[in-house]
Design a protein around this motif. Structure first.
Motif, short mmCIF file in Angstrom:
data_model
loop_
_atom_site.label_atom_id
_atom_site.label_comp_id
_atom_site.label_asym_id
_atom_site.label_seq_id
_atom_site.Cartn_x
_atom_site.Cartn_y
_atom_site.Cartn_z
N LEU A 269 0.87 -0.95 0.04
CA LEU A 269 0.05 -0.12 0.04
C LEU A 269 1.03 1.15 -0.20
N ALA A 270 1.06 1.93 -1.11
CA ALA A 270 2.02 3.00 -1.30
C ALA A 270 1.58 4.10 -0.47
N ALA A 271 0.52 4.68 -0.32
CA ALA A 271 0.08 5.91 0.65
C ALA A 271 0.51 5.21 2.15
N GLU A 272 0.26 4.07 2.42
CA GLU A 272 0.70 3.85 3.93
C GLU A 272 2.13 3.31 3.90
N ALA A 273 2.91 3.36 3.07
CA ALA A 273 4.11 2.69 2.94
C ALA A 273 4.37 1.44 3.73
N MET A 274 3.48 0.37 3.56
CA MET A 274 3.24 -0.69 4.25
C MET A 274 3.10 -2.03 3.16
N VAL A 275 3.32 -3.39 3.58
CA VAL A 275 3.00 -4.18 3.02
C VAL A 275 1.85 -5.04 4.19
N VAL A 276 0.87 -5.46 3.40
CA VAL A 276 -0.17 -6.30 3.85
C VAL A 276 -0.36 -7.75 3.46
N LEU A 277 -0.21 -8.83 4.09
CA LEU A 277 -0.58 -9.98 3.78
C LEU A 277 -2.01 -10.61 3.77
N GLY A 278 -2.33 -11.27 2.88
CA GLY A 278 -3.89 -11.91 2.88
C GLY A 278 -3.96 -12.85 1.77
N GLN A 279 -4.98 -13.32 1.67
CA GLN A 279 -5.20 -14.48 0.74
C GLN A 279 -5.81 -13.85 -0.65
#
Length: 153
Positions: free
Chosen positions: A90-100
């Motif tokens: 998520l570029a705006a939040e500067a993070m990577v989120v894991l999910g299915q």
């Protein structure tokens, strides 16, 4: 799944993962943090809930071809069905989120850098009680080019 990690009772268009933002340093966290700022350089304790971006780009992906150990909940008497895990930046939040990935999307339907969006999904169902446990899934965003049908990017 876990209460407070995503919006509930909204249509797919308004579905969002929920994080928290520190008032002192503006760091955003997911999963949410409600006690203190996890940024080691910040001592902030005022955190507010924020909806995260609906779309992001595939950072990495893989398939799960084995039944995970406990505490993962699954019926050992049913055949194991592989699923696809997607790490989304998520570029705006500067993070990577894991999910299915949504059911039906495998590793062949994904590529690093492809745009995906978060949508509600089903984690488990109890047919006897009608209880449905919800979660989030990542779905490839369809792009339509003039004169062509939709295709996943």
């Amino acid at each position: 799944m876990v209460a407070g990690w995503f919006t509930q009772g909204v249509d797919e268009e308004d579905f969002r993962l929920l994080g928290t933002r520190c008032a002192a340093c503006a760091s955003v966290f997911f999963p949410r943090e409600d006690s203190f700022c996890r940024n080691p350089a910040c001592g902030g304790e005022e955190l507010t809930e924020v909806p995260l971006s609906k779309r992001g780009r595939v950072w990495s992906y893989t398939d799960g071809r084995y039944r995970p150990p406990a505490p993962y909940v699954s019926d050992p008497d049913t055949a194991w069905e592989p699923y696809t895990l997607v790490a989304v930046e998520l570029a705006a939040e500067a993070m990577v989120v894991l999910g299915q990935a949504v059911p039906g999307v495998g590793v062949a339907g994904l590529a690093v850098g492809a745009e995906v969006e978060v949508v509600p999904g089903v984690l488990d169902e109890d047919p006897e009680t009608g209880t449905v446990w919800t979660t989030w899934h990542w779905r490839p965003v369809l792009s339509v080019r003039p004169g062509e049908g939709g295709e996943a990017r």
